[in-house]
Design an enzyme around this catalytic site. Structure first.
Site, mmCIF file in Angstrom:
data_model
loop_
_atom_site.group_PDB
_atom_site.id
_atom_site.type_symbol
_atom_site.label_atom_id
_atom_site.label_comp_id
_atom_site.label_asym_id
_atom_site.label_seq_id
_atom_site.Cartn_x
_atom_site.Cartn_y
_atom_site.Cartn_z
ATOM 1 N N ASP A 205 -0.929 2.523 8.945
ATOM 2 C CA ASP A 205 0.076 1.800 8.497
ATOM 3 C C ASP A 205 -0.458 1.411 6.614
ATOM 4 O OD1 ASP A 205 3.205 1.426 8.934
ATOM 5 O OD2 ASP A 205 2.289 -0.368 8.230
ATOM 6 N N GLU A 250 -0.465 7.019 6.783
ATOM 7 C CA GLU A 250 0.973 7.402 6.172
ATOM 8 C C GLU A 250 0.704 6.542 4.548
ATOM 9 O OE1 GLU A 250 5.003 4.170 6.375
ATOM 10 O OE2 GLU A 250 2.943 3.430 6.737
#
Ligand code: NOJ
Length: 564
Positions: A205, A250
């Site tokens: 993330d 990401e």
């Protein structure tokens, strides 16, 4: 040795499927999806052709950011089942040959995490430096917030100690202090823990936020050095323990900044990254019915190390971010696919799924998914895409696209047998509701999107040149058509080469391209229809294309033994 190479670098030809355990399948009928429920659907995913399951956060959490606000990295959310249930799920997936990865969310914790509770208790607490604090009033940072509808600063005053803590996301998500070696050790320990339980890697993330030192006092960043060293160290740690594990990051940055996260010439940082630039250009191309933006983007995409990979996607669980388009371009996409204010989010994105954006046009929808699988890289699906689920705009914010999976036309879409009022999220209603869109009926319909995507996954796996090879965008005269060619020279000298043709416009047309290195009279075989063509002299190839049509054209050399 084609087979060995593709299975060693399994992520380069994977079919990734992202799901949220709590909205996928409810095994115990309490209204909340669970590990047992997902385990009972592993055969469905296997039949679809999924080879890598990505589980969204399943950890105990503070309930603020749909699981991305973790309160314990070493446990599972009891609402989803027990630890044992998760291990059974992972084992079941592996039995069907699937890899399993999970979200690694270590840029921040929940403000209810015991580390943060300790950290905020006093300026001298041993956990104080697990987070990023400042003792002077912060400047205006309203232009840096990620959720502008909820936050106006990335600093939050904490009354007890009179200092401010950093939070790039919601204020309930304090950022960890990455420059603190103890935090670095904890992150490695978390990774190691889940690897021992059988995970094959992580979707990481918010990577740029994770490694940057913004806000950390200068004195505290001594010894931290180049932020990328930290990513490198994490990857090295994983590889020492198991060489075939991956980090899928990401990193929503322009290519020139993003490429560094692969780790330069050694490719020793992230194994994969989502191709955010290409995804955004794809929507611009769709809005304009012009292949130009995608073609230009592919031409500019950096060449990366052979073992690293781009993951392509059409939708994910967040807003469809269009933040890297110009204001005018974004407006074009808004006008085409989300003109109502309620469809837009944060001024930069759309909270819709693809089928309603395309008014449910099956030809156009199939063309887009054909393109997703045909793009150089690894395709990633978000649950429900394979059946063409829509969004529920009644549900606030990004949650509009995180509604329960639609299994049947029955009660609660077959997701749960509880009372509708107890469901974890409301079911989609209207034309995209379960009466019209569900997995059970599509399984039996050879014309359905589900059948088509199953076929795409199979063909993609048969064409390792798409994931493993080099590619080129081919010139021709039809602006609405994207033509690219993927070629893979395998270790044993065999060459696999396929020409991919996608018409982003509604008009039928014809394209003529020149295939370098291909002789006249070479067989060209469409993997999705009976179309068989042949090259003319010097590799000239003319292909008729329907409006929103697509072709995967394999160049069948004399030694190619693959099925036609
Ligand atoms: C990115 C995730 O995709 C998003 O859902 C989340 O809110 C933020 N990171 C913060 O963890």
């Amino acid at each position: 040795m084609r087979t060995t190479e593709t299975s060693d670098l399994w992520w380069k030809t994977a079919v990734i499927y992202c799901l949220d355990v709590k909205t996928f399948m409810d095994g115990d009928d309490n209204g909340i999806g669970d590990f047992d429920g997902v385990a009972s659907r592993i055969d469905y995913l296997n039949e679809l052709g999924v080879t890598c399951l990505w589980l969204m956060p399943f950890y105990p959490n503070g309930g603020r950011d749909d699981g991305y606000d973790i309160t314990d990295f070493y446990a599972v959310d009891p609402a989803l089942g027990s630890f044992g249930d998760l291990v059974e799920l992972v084992r079941t997936a592996k039995d069907r040959g699937m890899r399993v990865i999970a979200d690694l969310v270590v840029n921040h914790t929940s403000d209810r995490h015991p580390w943060f509770r300790a950290s905020r208790s006093s300026t001298t607490n041993p956990y104080r430096d697990f987070y990023v604090w400042r003792d002077t009033e912060p400047p205006d940072t309203s232009d840096q917030v990620v959720f502008p509808d909820q936050e106006d600063s990335i600093w939050q005053l904490d009354e007890k100690t009179g200092e401010w803590y950093l939070h790039n996301f919601y204020r309930q998500q304090p950022d960890l202090n990455i420059a603190n070696p103890k935090v670095q050790d904890e992150i490695a320990k978390i990774i190691g823990f889940w690897m021992e339980l059988g995970l094959d890697g992580f979707r990481v993330d918010a990577v740029p936020f994770l490694i940057e030192t913004k806000g950390i006092r200068k004195a505290d960043t001594q010894g931290y050095g180049d932020p990328h060293e930290h990513l490198r160290a994490l990857k090295a740690f994983m590889s020492r323990r198991r060489g075939d594990t991956i980090l899928l990051g990401e990193v929503n940055l322009p290519y020139k900044d993003q490429v560094a996260f692969f780790g330069g010439t050694d490719g020793d940082e992230l194994t994969m990254m989502f191709d955010f630039p290409l995804m955004q250009q794809l929507y611009l191309s769709l809005a304009r019915r012009d292949a130009g933006p995608v073609a230009d983007c592919l031409r500019k995409r950096p060449v990366i190390q052979p073992h690293t990979q781009y993951a392509n996607f059409v939708r994910n669980h967040d807003e469809l971010t269009l933040d890297k388009l110009t204001d005018e371009e974004r407006q074009e996409v808004f006008d085409a696919f989300g003109p109502e204010p309620e469809m837009q989010l944060y001024g930069r994105g759309l909270r819709r799924r693809l089928p309603p954006m395309l008014n449910g046009d099956p030809r156009r929808l199939k063309m887009v998914y054909s393109l997703l699988f045909a793009l150089p890289g690894t395709p990633a699906l978000f649950y429900g895409e394979e059946i063409g689920m829509g969004e529920n705009l009644e549900v606030p914010g990004r949650m509009a696209v995180r509604t329960p999976m639609q299994w049947t036309s029955g009660k609660n879409a077959g997701f749960s047998r509880t009372q509708p009022s107890r469901l974890v999220a409301p079911i989609v209603e209207g034309p995209y509701g379960p009466a019209h869109i569900n997995a059970a009926s599509q399984r039996k319909d050879p014309e359905s999107l589900l059948s088509f995507i199953t076929l795409l996954a199979g063909r993609y796996r048969e064409c390792p040149e798409l994931g493993m090879g080099r590619y080129e965008v081919l010139d021709h005269d039809a602006p609405s058509v994207l033509v690219h060619r993927c070629t893979w020279e395998q270790l044993d000298g065999d060459v696999a080469s396929t020409v991919l043709v996608h018409n982003l416009g509604p008009e039928a047309t014809e394209i003529t391209v020149t295939l370098e290195g291909v002789d006249g009279g070479t067989d060209i075989v469409d993997l999705f229809s009976d179309l068989e063509l042949s090259t003319e002299s010097r590799g000239r190839l003319t292909v008729p294309v329907e409006g929103y049509g697509h072709h995967w054209l394999r160049i069948h050399g004399p030694n190619d033994r693959r099925l036609r």
